[in-house]
Design a protein around this motif. Structure first.
Motif, PDB file in Angstrom:
ATOM      1  N   ASP B 119       0.811  -1.216   0.000  1.00 44.57           N
ATOM      2  CA  ASP B 119       0.000   0.000   0.000  1.00 44.57           C
ATOM      3  C   ASP B 119       0.844   1.264   0.000  1.00 44.57           C
ATOM      4  N   LEU B 120       2.182   1.096  -0.014  1.00 43.68           N
ATOM      5  CA  LEU B 120       3.104   2.226  -0.015  1.00 43.68           C
ATOM      6  C   LEU B 120       2.847   3.192   1.136  1.00 43.68           C
ATOM      7  N   ASP B 177       2.964  16.974   2.270  1.00 44.09           N
ATOM      8  CA  ASP B 177       2.428  16.122   1.201  1.00 44.09           C
ATOM      9  C   ASP B 177       2.644  14.637   1.467  1.00 44.09           C
ATOM     10  N   GLY B 181      -1.631  10.563   8.251  1.00 43.00           N
ATOM     11  CA  GLY B 181      -2.400  10.462   9.494  1.00 43.00           C
ATOM     12  C   GLY B 181      -1.526  10.735  10.697  1.00 43.00           C
ATOM     13  N   GLY B 195      -6.914  12.059  10.067  1.00 45.00           N
ATOM     14  CA  GLY B 195      -6.425  11.374   8.877  1.00 45.00           C
ATOM     15  C   GLY B 195      -6.606   9.873   8.999  1.00 45.00           C
ATOM     16  N   GLY B 196      -5.694   9.114   8.400  1.00 43.13           N
ATOM     17  CA  GLY B 196      -5.825   7.665   8.436  1.00 43.13           C
ATOM     18  C   GLY B 196      -4.563   7.008   7.932  1.00 43.13           C
ATOM     19  N   ARG B 197      -4.702   5.781   7.467  1.00 45.82           N
ATOM     20  CA  ARG B 197      -3.525   5.043   6.993  1.00 45.82           C
ATOM     21  C   ARG B 197      -3.569   4.789   5.489  1.00 45.82           C
ATOM     22  N   VAL B 198      -4.539   5.384   4.816  1.00 42.94           N
ATOM     23  CA  VAL B 198      -4.619   5.173   3.366  1.00 42.94           C
ATOM     24  C   VAL B 198      -4.174   6.442   2.632  1.00 42.94           C
ATOM     25  N   VAL B 199      -3.743   6.265   1.381  1.00 48.11           N
ATOM     26  CA  VAL B 199      -3.100   7.373   0.678  1.00 48.11           C
ATOM     27  C   VAL B 199      -4.080   8.457   0.241  1.00 48.11           C
ATOM     28  N   LYS B 200      -5.368   8.154   0.278  1.00 48.48           N
ATOM     29  CA  LYS B 200      -6.348   9.152  -0.148  1.00 48.48           C
ATOM     30  C   LYS B 200      -7.454   9.166   0.886  1.00 48.48           C
ATOM     31  N   ASN B 201      -7.787  10.353   1.404  1.00 52.14           N
ATOM     32  CA  ASN B 201      -8.704  10.392   2.539  1.00 52.14           C
ATOM     33  C   ASN B 201      -9.107  11.837   2.784  1.00 52.14           C
ATOM     34  N   VAL B 202     -10.399  12.126   2.741  1.00 55.25           N
ATOM     35  CA  VAL B 202     -10.829  13.501   3.014  1.00 55.25           C
ATOM     36  C   VAL B 202     -11.794  13.572   4.197  1.00 55.25           C
ATOM     37  N   ALA B 203     -11.799  12.533   5.052  1.00 54.49           N
ATOM     38  CA  ALA B 203     -12.736  12.510   6.178  1.00 54.49           C
ATOM     39  C   ALA B 203     -12.227  13.385   7.322  1.00 54.49           C
ATOM     40  N   ASP B 206      -8.096  18.403   8.080  1.00 50.97           N
ATOM     41  CA  ASP B 206      -6.732  17.937   7.824  1.00 50.97           C
ATOM     42  C   ASP B 206      -5.794  18.486   8.906  1.00 50.97           C
ATOM     43  N   THR B 225       1.488   8.295  10.031  1.00 44.08           N
ATOM     44  CA  THR B 225       1.529   7.457   8.833  1.00 44.08           C
ATOM     45  C   THR B 225       1.991   8.315   7.666  1.00 44.08           C
TER      46      THR B 225
END
Lengths: 492, 453
Positions: B119-120, B177, B181, B195-203, B206, B225
């Protein structure tokens, strides 16, 4: 820290309307019921609410004046660009003023030497690229709606697109903003460089979904167009094989400009509508991969991607280099959402994110959920960054269908969180997903985020019911059950 | 003398540190006086706070986020002013600390949580050293696309707190950039995340951007992360030297071409001289290419041809030579254990870089200057004492070209004569409100940030 809900009141709107007309002129204020109709919803059409008033400022100063009137009368206001958002971010609040930025549509400055452009919020995404493409530049974030969506809306939602895998989403391309705060005050954040001294309020504002104010001038970074672009379309007899190919491409150290996957249902939907002839109807999945760079690099990477597709059992791989042929391969993907309209009277689109390595499992679970609820779910997937768009097909004329579909959508979001993902990758939380925020975030997390809102908007008048769950919109239940359900899993 | 807003910090009465309470929370071996911990802490504090102020009474090294949270809860209740830090390599950066009762180090929060290779992404605690993380990533042919100062000592938390990276900004952007997270301990001791642990996330908001470069003034990041990238198969750098006007043509041509350097830096003459062991009076352009081998070869060749056509000298560097050159550059721009260096972060409009170098040449011919050609951000370093007035003159020039000059490291005497941050414009009032909301008692790193925050 949650503010009490404001109830719709019996306001005397006449004097308020006069105040807006004084500032914005007769043409800048819309109040007739028939004219207000089109502003009842944004791209999420299942939610509707009529604003009391729609106003059209033309300058930062006019936005500031309009917001000051709202602040003085404690009127909630909602900002709207082109109204293409898919999470109900621009859904009017009760008894609210809708501030539409469509008349602020000028490109204010183009600075090719420093690779930046300053625009007003109503400028359409695509215009930016059009304005600089002659000189060989482009604006990278490209949401599917890029021919009509506004930059202001992109900033509010931190929009992505099919090419953000390699080049990032909106927030990675915004250098500075002129903001009108919910108090009517005007401040400049960021500037002409990607980092400036002080807190990164630019980064904080992008993606804040209209809850922290309105951006009236936006400085965007533009990029040099790649020397060569190649698009590959591979079709597979199993979703697993397509998923494994995605992993192998990333594992080989290749970062494609974009990498998209569509499942069988989506393939047939687009073939019904656009008849590309290049998306085989019997394929379990197709994978679209775009590689760019120097000609030598694009060629070599395309060759490697092709080999990886075949290694994973692709039946056929088509490759396109010239712009027209590339567009043909992309056409089906770009038309995917629209094509759903032919499959069913209505569709409901979700926007979850998962670690891309969990794709196979998640797609399997989504199929099961669809069967359980009795609905078809088509999947369109930004495979490179794990952003999944399940499209639930339904008929809104059927009583109770929307509620069921929303419940199904909610289960899909919970699934995304369970595997370590997110409830939104690029559409925003808006009105649509606010009740699922506690799935991802604890009460303390949400309270801390609300601190930011408290700073910018102490009176809670800027898009007040969006993003965060409230007892009125979600019920008390939404607040606590996440902790029970996923005790073992860190909700990050 | 410039004026600061320090009433907020001074209004608190000093509470003596309660050792027993701290030891009960973090363990007896985790609470030390600065001298017990390492002499480096006292030295750093002397420069971070300036003369005449009480140094922190203790340094605590919690080994879990929960313990760190308990320490902060305790500090919150007792009104202790807290200076968060990691390994302490950049403790002297920023404004002079106005008061600190306790140093809280994340150095023992050093677990790698999850390297999601496919998942990079990588998730790690704040005290993990940058060098250790890179080592871990390299085993999977991946890397974190940052090139911070003091790369051997620096911790992830310190890099995020100072938004510190360098030349790799050209291709990969800044720390902002990379950060997907965060978990952090608030001033009141509660643990929160965004944030989170995935590369794309707008929840949600920021907060990663808010915390990046916030210099420990809003909370203490305990876990983060990052997005990571695959290593490229080939790498080569080119150093181009000669007349400034011709170099500017190289910069402009490369940025308008399809070439994709991952780094492209302007270097001032003294810096170029240091790197080449040959005295020069003109700036240099240093470019780095990483991609598949044939692409790197072709790109280097094109730059060399371009240089030749403009009568510029171009040297290609690969392998160990290339690695050494970039390491040397880093050392000149921020050397560990050289507290007398004056280190500034600077920014000017990218197209104004040549003017900036002319100004530098005129006013401070010995300054080591670096400007990243695409972003206009960079460094300015003096190894010999400088006058505050010189820094102010250079700052004015930067500001006239839409940029800034921040004095990161300098003697307390210099920092007393100027505002290390300079004017941040109309947004300052919002920044002050953010600070008050996150740290109402003003106990986190008081005085270290912009506008006296």
């Amino acid at each position: 820290m949650l503010a009490p809900e404001k109830n719709a009141t019996q306001r005397n709107w006449q004097p308020i309307i006069q105040e807006f007309i004084t500032v914005l002129g007769e043409k800048g204020v819309v109040r007739r019921k028939e004219e207000l109709l089109v502003y009842e919803c944004d791209g999420l059409t299942s939610y509707r609410n009529r604003p009391a008033l729609v106003v059209f400022p033309r300058s930062t100063e006019e936005v500031s004046q309009a917001i000051k009137i709202c602040a003085r009368h404690q009127l909630p206001f909602v900002a709207r660009g082109s109204g293409t958002g898919l999470s109900g971010g621009a859904l009017p609040e009760d008894d609210s003023v809708l501030i539409v930025t469509s008349r602020m549509n000028r490109i204010l400055n183009i600075d090719l030497e420093n690779q930046q452009v300053v625009v007003q919020p109503g400028v359409i995404n695509n215009w930016v690229t059009q304005a600089v493409s002659g000189a060989g530049f482009y604006y990278a974030p490209d949401p599917s709606s890029q021919i009509i969506c506004s930059i202001g809306g992109n900033v509010a939602e931190n929009s992505g697109g099919v090419h953000c895998l390699k080049y990032g989403v909106t927030t990675n391309h915004v250098l500075g903003l002129k903001l009108v705060l919910p108090t009517g005050g005007i401040v400049d954040v960021g500037g002409s460089l990607p980092e400036m001294p002080g807190y990164d309020l630019t980064g904080l504002f992008v993606g804040s979904e209209g809850t922290l104010g309105i951006a009236t001038e936006i400085t965007l970074k533009i990029l040099k167009t790649a020397e060569s672009i190649k698009v590959l379309l591979a079709d597979f007899t199993s979703v697993e094989a397509a998923g494994a190919t995605v992993s192998d491409i990333i594992g080989a150290g290749i970062i494609p400009g974009g990498m998209e996957m569509m499942d069988n249902l989506s393939i047939n939907a687009v073939e019904d509508v656009v008849q590309t002839g290049c998306y085989p109807r019997d394929a379990a999945a197709v994978l679209l991969v775009e590689v760019d760079g120097l000609a030598i690099e694009a060629e070599e990477n395309a060759r490697r991607v092709e080999a990886l597709c075949y290694q994973n059992g692709a039946r056929n791989v088509q490759m396109a280099t010239d712009p027209e042929a590339r567009l043909t391969l992309w056409k089906g993907r770009k038309a995917a959402f629209a094509a759903m309209g032919k499959m069913a009277p209505d569709y409901y689109v979700q926007d979850g994110v998962i670690p891309r390595t969990k794709l196979e499992y998640v797609l399997g679970e989504i199929t099961k959920l669809g069967e359980q609820f009795g609905y078809y779910v088509a999947n369109v997937f930004h495979a490179g960054d794990g952003n999944l768009h399940p499209l639930v097909l339904y008929d809104n004329a059927q009583p109770g269908a929307l509620e069921q579909v929303e419940a199904l959508g909610g289960e899909i979001l919970k699934l995304c969180v369970k595997v370590g993902g997110s409830i939104s990758g690029e559409h925003g939380i808006g009105a649509d997903k606010r009740c699922y925020m506690p799935e991802m975030f604890s009460e303390t997390d949400l309270e801390t985020m609300q601190w930011v809102r408290q700073v910018f908007d102490p009176d809670r008048i800027a898009n007040p019911t969006k993003i965060f769950p409230t007892p009125r919109t979600c019920g008390e239940a939404a607040r606590s059950h996440a902790a029970e359900q996923f005790k073992e899993i860190e909700r990050f | 003398m410039w004026e600061r807003e320090i009433e907020m910090h001074q209004s608190l009465s000093i509470s003596p540190i309660n050792w027993q309470e701290l030891e009960a929370i973090a363990g007896a071996e985790s609470v030390k006086t600065l001298e017990q911990a390492d002499p480096k802490w006292s030295q750093a504090i002397a420069r971070a706070m300036g003369a005449g102020l009480q140094p922190p009474q203790a340094i605590v090294f919690p080994d879990s986020a929960e313990k760190l949270a308990e320490v902060m809860t305790c500090a919150y209740k007792q009104g202790w002013r807290v200076l968060p830090c990691g390994a302490g390599s950049k403790l002297t950066w920023g404004g002079l600390i106005q008061a600190a009762d306790l140093l809280v180090s994340t150095a023992r929060l050093n677990r790698l949580i999850d390297h999601a290779i496919g998942d990079l992404t990588i998730t790690a605690e704040a005290g993990v050293r940058f060098a250790d993380l890179q080592h871990q990533l390299a085993q999977a042919n991946q890397f974190l696309a940052l090139d911070p100062a003091f790369a051997e000592q620096a911790t992830l938390g310190g890099i995020v707190a100072t938004a510190d990276t360098g030349s790799l900004r050209q291709r990969y952007g800044g720390v902002r950039d990379m950060l997907l997270g965060i978990s952090f301990v608030r001033a009141d001791g509660l643990i929160a995340k965004a944030g989170g642990r995935v590369v794309k996330n707008v929840a949600g908001y920021d907060l990663m951007k808010l915390f990046t470069g916030s210099y420990g003034t809003l909370g203490i990041v305990t876990q983060m992360t990052f997005r990571v990238y695959p290593q490229s198969e080939a790498s080569e750098s080119v150093l181009v030297q000669g007349e400034v006007a011709a170099l500017e043509q190289v910069r402009s041509t490369v940025l308008r071409s399809g070439l994709t350097p991952i780094a492209m830096d302007w270097l001032s003459p003294p810096l170029a001289s240091q790197l080449t062991d040959a005295a020069t009076t003109v700036p240099a352009l240093l470019l780095k290419f990483q991609a598949i081998a044939p692409s790197v070869t072709l790109q280097v060749q094109r730059v060399k041809e371009l240089a030749q056509s403009l009568q510029l000298a171009a040297i290609g560097l690969t392998g160990d030579l290339e690695t050494q050159l970039w390491q040397q550059l880093q050392t000149h721009l921020a050397a560990a254990n050289q507290p007398d260096q004056t280190i500034c972060k600077v920014g000017v409009l990218p197209a104004s870089a040549t003017l900036w170098f002319q100004q530098l040449e005129r006013l401070a011919p010995k300054g080591f200057g670096q400007i990243h050609a695409a972003s206009g951000l960079g460094r300015l370093v003096f190894t010999e004492p400088v006058e505050a007035n010189l820094l102010l003159t250079l700052r004015r020039f930067c500001q006239e070209h839409n940029g800034f000059l921040t004095v990161l490291q300098a003697t307390p005497a210099i920092k007393q004569q100027l505002d290390p941050w300079g004017d941040v414009g109309t947004a300052l009032s919002v920044m002050q409100l953010v600070k008050r909301q996150f740290d109402p008692n003003g106990v986190l790193s008081p005085g270290r940030f912009v506008g006296g925050i």
